[in-house]
Write a protein that holds these residues in place. Structure first.
Motif, PDB file in Angstrom:
ATOM      1  N   LEU A  43       1.091  -0.935   0.167  1.00  0.00           N
ATOM      2  CA  LEU A  43       0.194   0.255  -0.322  1.00  0.00           C
ATOM      3  C   LEU A  43       1.168   1.658   0.090  1.00  0.00           C
ATOM      4  CD1 LEU A  43      -3.071  -0.930   2.662  1.00  0.00           C
ATOM      5  CD2 LEU A  43      -2.969  -0.415  -0.503  1.00  0.00           C
ATOM      6  N   PHE A  44       1.696   1.739   0.471  1.00  0.00           N
ATOM      7  CA  PHE A  44       3.138   2.487   0.924  1.00  0.00           C
ATOM      8  C   PHE A  44       4.050   2.144  -0.107  1.00  0.00           C
ATOM      9  CE2 PHE A  44       0.822   2.602   4.956  1.00  0.00           C
ATOM     10  CZ  PHE A  44       0.521   3.773   5.172  1.00  0.00           C
ATOM     11  N   VAL A  45       4.088   1.586  -1.026  1.00  0.00           N
ATOM     12  CA  VAL A  45       5.366   1.845  -1.735  1.00  0.00           C
ATOM     13  C   VAL A  45       5.354   2.715  -2.611  1.00  0.00           C
ATOM     14  CG1 VAL A  45       4.307  -0.556  -3.179  1.00  0.00           C
ATOM     15  CG2 VAL A  45       7.561   0.089  -2.959  1.00  0.00           C
ATOM     16  N   LEU A  46       3.901   3.215  -3.724  1.00  0.00           N
ATOM     17  CA  LEU A  46       4.065   4.012  -4.019  1.00  0.00           C
ATOM     18  C   LEU A  46       3.580   5.706  -3.923  1.00  0.00           C
ATOM     19  CD1 LEU A  46       3.331   4.956  -7.105  1.00  0.00           C
ATOM     20  CD2 LEU A  46       0.836   3.952  -6.564  1.00  0.00           C
ATOM     21  N   PRO A  47       3.229   5.447  -2.992  1.00  0.00           N
ATOM     22  CA  PRO A  47       3.506   7.167  -2.313  1.00  0.00           C
ATOM     23  C   PRO A  47       4.840   7.770  -1.513  1.00  0.00           C
ATOM     24  CG  PRO A  47       1.879   5.228  -0.955  1.00  0.00           C
ATOM     25  CD  PRO A  47       1.822   4.674  -2.050  1.00  0.00           C
ATOM     26  N   LEU A  48       5.350   6.252  -0.785  1.00  0.00           N
ATOM     27  CA  LEU A  48       7.134   6.720  -0.467  1.00  0.00           C
ATOM     28  C   LEU A  48       7.377   6.644  -2.430  1.00  0.00           C
ATOM     29  CD1 LEU A  48       7.229   4.577   1.875  1.00  0.00           C
ATOM     30  CD2 LEU A  48       6.817   6.892   2.281  1.00  0.00           C
ATOM     31  N   SER A  49       7.210   6.560  -3.051  1.00  0.00           N
ATOM     32  CA  SER A  49       7.961   6.135  -4.318  1.00  0.00           C
ATOM     33  C   SER A  49       8.290   7.960  -5.203  1.00  0.00           C
ATOM     34  CB  SER A  49       7.981   5.385  -5.754  1.00  0.00           C
ATOM     35  OG  SER A  49       6.611   6.015  -6.084  1.00  0.00           O
ATOM     36  N   ALA A  50       7.292   8.907  -4.657  1.00  0.00           N
ATOM     37  CA  ALA A  50       6.494  10.052  -5.033  1.00  0.00           C
ATOM     38  C   ALA A  50       7.721  10.854  -4.095  1.00  0.00           C
ATOM     39  CB  ALA A  50       5.050  10.299  -5.084  1.00  0.00           C
ATOM     40  N   LEU A  51       7.700  10.150  -2.765  1.00  0.00           N
ATOM     41  CA  LEU A  51       8.775  10.643  -1.980  1.00  0.00           C
ATOM     42  C   LEU A  51      10.058  11.141  -2.153  1.00  0.00           C
ATOM     43  CD1 LEU A  51       6.906  10.556   1.649  1.00  0.00           C
ATOM     44  CD2 LEU A  51       6.589  12.827  -0.045  1.00  0.00           C
ATOM     45  N   SER A  52      10.461  10.152  -2.752  1.00  0.00           N
ATOM     46  CA  SER A  52      11.765   9.566  -3.270  1.00  0.00           C
ATOM     47  C   SER A  52      11.435  11.179  -4.061  1.00  0.00           C
ATOM     48  CB  SER A  52      12.382   8.454  -3.561  1.00  0.00           C
ATOM     49  OG  SER A  52      11.673   7.946  -4.645  1.00  0.00           O
ATOM     50  N   GLU A  53      11.308  11.398  -5.432  1.00  0.00           N
ATOM     51  CA  GLU A  53      11.141  12.157  -6.520  1.00  0.00           C
ATOM     52  C   GLU A  53      11.362  13.795  -6.218  1.00  0.00           C
ATOM     53  OE1 GLU A  53      11.661  11.380  -9.880  1.00  0.00           O
ATOM     54  OE2 GLU A  53       9.505   9.681  -9.568  1.00  0.00           O
ATOM     55  N   ARG A  54      10.923  14.246  -4.686  1.00  0.00           N
ATOM     56  CA  ARG A  54      11.538  14.924  -3.950  1.00  0.00           C
ATOM     57  C   ARG A  54      12.538  15.314  -3.108  1.00  0.00           C
ATOM     58  NH1 ARG A  54      12.589  19.129  -2.303  1.00  0.00           N
ATOM     59  NH2 ARG A  54      11.716  20.773  -1.076  1.00  0.00           N
ATOM     60  N   PHE A  55      12.588  13.815  -2.314  1.00  0.00           N
ATOM     61  CA  PHE A  55      14.161  14.535  -1.332  1.00  0.00           C
ATOM     62  C   PHE A  55      14.958  13.309  -1.378  1.00  0.00           C
ATOM     63  CE2 PHE A  55       9.827  14.823   1.140  1.00  0.00           C
ATOM     64  CZ  PHE A  55      10.061  16.285   1.340  1.00  0.00           C
ATOM     65  N   GLY A  56      15.027  12.338  -3.112  1.00  0.00           N
ATOM     66  CA  GLY A  56      16.152  11.581  -2.649  1.00  0.00           C
ATOM     67  C   GLY A  56      15.937  10.511  -2.658  1.00  0.00           C
ATOM     68  N   ARG A  57      16.064   9.332  -2.973  1.00  0.00           N
ATOM     69  CA  ARG A  57      16.486   8.273  -3.009  1.00  0.00           C
ATOM     70  C   ARG A  57      16.815   7.511  -1.913  1.00  0.00           C
ATOM     71  NH1 ARG A  57      12.872   9.011  -6.729  1.00  0.00           N
ATOM     72  NH2 ARG A  57      13.646   9.255  -8.930  1.00  0.00           N
ATOM     73  N   THR A 112      10.370   4.578 -19.729  1.00  0.00           N
ATOM     74  CA  THR A 112      11.537   5.741 -19.809  1.00  0.00           C
ATOM     75  C   THR A 112      11.016   7.455 -19.151  1.00  0.00           C
ATOM     76  OG1 THR A 112       9.650   6.414 -21.394  1.00  0.00           O
ATOM     77  CG2 THR A 112      11.401   5.160 -22.826  1.00  0.00           C
ATOM     78  N   THR A 113       9.781   7.533 -18.282  1.00  0.00           N
ATOM     79  CA  THR A 113       9.450   8.025 -17.774  1.00  0.00           C
ATOM     80  C   THR A 113       9.028   7.277 -16.520  1.00  0.00           C
ATOM     81  OG1 THR A 113       7.566   8.631 -18.393  1.00  0.00           O
ATOM     82  CG2 THR A 113       9.496   9.703 -19.703  1.00  0.00           C
ATOM     83  N   GLY A 114       8.868   9.121 -15.160  1.00  0.00           N
ATOM     84  CA  GLY A 114       8.427   7.776 -15.071  1.00  0.00           C
ATOM     85  C   GLY A 114       8.678   6.560 -13.118  1.00  0.00           C
ATOM     86  N   ARG A 115      10.792   6.726 -13.325  1.00  0.00           N
ATOM     87  CA  ARG A 115      10.331   5.003 -13.481  1.00  0.00           C
ATOM     88  C   ARG A 115      10.229   4.375 -11.729  1.00  0.00           C
ATOM     89  NH1 ARG A 115      16.342   5.718 -16.416  1.00  0.00           N
ATOM     90  NH2 ARG A 115      15.419   4.428 -18.347  1.00  0.00           N
ATOM     91  N   ALA A 116      10.572   5.731 -10.954  1.00  0.00           N
ATOM     92  CA  ALA A 116      10.247   5.573  -9.555  1.00  0.00           C
ATOM     93  C   ALA A 116       8.639   5.037  -9.257  1.00  0.00           C
ATOM     94  CB  ALA A 116      10.858   6.930  -9.021  1.00  0.00           C
ATOM     95  N   GLN A 117       7.603   5.304 -10.348  1.00  0.00           N
ATOM     96  CA  GLN A 117       6.890   4.851 -10.532  1.00  0.00           C
ATOM     97  C   GLN A 117       6.212   4.006 -10.480  1.00  0.00           C
ATOM     98  OE1 GLN A 117       7.151   8.390 -10.507  1.00  0.00           O
ATOM     99  NE2 GLN A 117       7.030   9.026  -8.486  1.00  0.00           N
ATOM    100  N   ALA A 118       6.769   3.966 -11.878  1.00  0.00           N
ATOM    101  CA  ALA A 118       6.478   1.965 -12.450  1.00  0.00           C
ATOM    102  C   ALA A 118       7.279   1.172 -11.909  1.00  0.00           C
ATOM    103  CB  ALA A 118       7.250   2.303 -13.734  1.00  0.00           C
ATOM    104  N   SER A 119       8.397   1.803 -11.462  1.00  0.00           N
ATOM    105  CA  SER A 119       8.967   0.282 -10.004  1.00  0.00           C
ATOM    106  C   SER A 119       8.016   0.107  -9.008  1.00  0.00           C
ATOM    107  CB  SER A 119      10.700   0.380  -9.272  1.00  0.00           C
ATOM    108  OG  SER A 119      11.515   0.682 -10.724  1.00  0.00           O
ATOM    109  N   ALA A 120       7.820   0.903  -8.179  1.00  0.00           N
ATOM    110  CA  ALA A 120       7.063   1.263  -7.236  1.00  0.00           C
ATOM    111  C   ALA A 120       5.375   0.263  -7.983  1.00  0.00           C
ATOM    112  CB  ALA A 120       6.628   2.295  -7.045  1.00  0.00           C
TER     113      ALA A 120
END
Length: 431
Positions: free
Chosen positions: A87-101, A357-365
């Motif tokens: 449940l949380f992997v997708l919203p946290l992936s968005a935070l990684s885009e802002r604060f860094g992996r 090719t775009t939004g890789r963090a969300q694709a992986s999430a």
């Protein structure tokens, strides 16, 4: 005078021109010191995360006995953690885009380790399940950011190998956590087992933070729910990504069902193994370390679909072999199931990173979310199947799941051929 004015104004105009963005550093390649540090750091992160995530799995019979509950009820200590992670992997992936992996993985592991040291103190099954759910939510930051980190920092040709090593760390973590908890529980009870795995995770988390290089190719982006929804819709509209998400979920359904119930299978007759020995059975995870690490070579030789078919055949053979009443045959079956699962997972997860090719963090999430939904569903349905049909019921569930993988992969091959024919018709003007 006008000429002088023009000359004087020229530098000012140049100063107002926007500076060209500096080029990103070259991605890392195998053999470079930073690549080795990155690989070791993410390996350690995988060890910490997966030692914690599945820490109660080898202890389920002891948890059942201590709280006086059924296997289905005790299995929620695993399913709650994997379900919360999903449940949380997708919203946290968005935070990684802002604060860094790197930042997200550090915070996630820190919170999860603290909870891991509190879990042994749970006074009831309900509180244990609640703490495990919180732990799973915290751990979601690791897979949410790790795949995107690798996709950004590593050369495309080395990506499958790098992801394979991260998955290998997952397998080592899962294995070591179960072995440590099994033997510690045999001598001190399941609470001591959970405390021991908490200490193991703490050591691995510190190693991760010390080793992981600062990201060189990451560019922060604002967190926008609307943009996130648009990116997610775009990924879910991609037929290949949808199939890869489903394949990851189905493979994990098999794995979750088998490893959630194997402790009950081996502690009951005709085997009657003690907790420490049951925990040592998870040494077969070493096979997963090898098979995930070699996924890149499999894809080079067989192609992605060929590698997936081989993973399915290996997993199905292991499921059938595990029906035997011979302990050696059951162990060999577990070896094959583990090898097939980790190979399939490495192939599917790396294909997601290369397809997006775009939004890789969300694709992986989204892949990770599907994957852990499969784990949660597999653990719950595996327990139900075990109650209704014994180990044969669990195996039947696994065979049904791998049949789904075959169907999706075959459909992908058919769809690719149809698309190729249509492209040929268009290119030749319909002749």
């Amino acid at each position: 005078m006008p000429a002088a004015s023009t000359e004087a104004s020229a530098p000012v105009a140049g100063a107002l021109e926007p500076e060209a963005p500096s080029p990103l550093p070259e991605p890392l390649s195998p053999g470079q010191p930073a690549y080795r540090r990155m690989s070791l750091a993410l390996f350690a992160a995988g060890v910490a995360a997966f030692a914690l995530l599945y820490s109660t799995q080898a202890l389920l019979p002891a948890v059942s006995a201590d709280f006086g509950v059924t296997a289905s009820a005790a299995s929620w200590t695993v399913s709650a953690a994997t379900g919360a992670l999903a449940l949380f992997v997708l919203p946290l992936s968005a935070l990684s885009e802002r604060f860094g992996r790197r930042t997200l993985m550090t915070v996630s592991l820190t919170v999860a380790v603290v909870l891991g040291l509190l879990v042994p103190l749970a006074p009831s099954l309900e509180s244990l399940v609640a703490l495990r759910a919180l732990q799973g939510a915290a751990l979601a930051g690791v897979p949410a950011a790790a795949m995107a980190y690798l996709a950004e920092e590593v050369r495309p040709r080395a990506l499958i190998a790098a992801i394979g090593l991260f998955v290998a760390g997952n397998s080592i973590g899962g294995m070591s956590g179960r072995i440590v908890t099994g033997w510690a529980a045999q001598f001190g009870g399941w609470r001591v087992g959970l405390a021991a795995v908490g200490v193991l995770a703490l050591i691995a988390a510190v190693a991760f933070r010390v080793l992981l290089p600062r990201p060189r190719r990451f560019t922060p982006a604002p967190v926008s729910p609307k943009a996130l929804a648009t990116t997610v819709r775009g990924h879910l509209a991609n037929p290949l990504l949808r199939r890869l998400y489903a394949i990851g979920a189905l493979f994990m359904t098999v794995f979750g069902a088998v490893y959630t119930m194997i402790g009950y299978r081996l502690t009951e007759e005709p085997f009657g193994l003690p907790p420490g020995v049951v925990g040592s059975v998870f040494l077969v995870y070493l096979v997963g370390t090898v098979s995930s690490g070699s996924a890149g070579k499999l894809v080079e030789r067989l192609g992605r679909r060929g590698a997936l078919y081989l993973a399915v055949v290996t997993t199905a053979a292991g499921l059938l072999l595990s029906l035997s009443t011979s302990l050696s045959a059951v162990l060999l079956g577990l070896v094959l199931i583990t090898a097939g699962f980790f190979a399939g997972h490495a192939v599917a997860s790396s294909a997601v990173s290369r397809t997006a090719t775009t939004g890789r963090a969300q694709a992986s999430a989204l892949y990770q979310s599907s994957y852990y939904i499969g784990s949660s569903v597999g653990g719950t349905l595996g327990a139900i199947a075990f109650h209704s049909g014994g180990w044969a019921g669990t195996v039947a569930l696994g065979l049904l799941a791998v049949t789904g993988v075959v169907s999706l992969t075959a459909y992908g091959s058919w769809a690719a051929r149809v698309a190729a024919r249509r492209g040929l018709v268009v290119a030749t003007g319909g002749r």
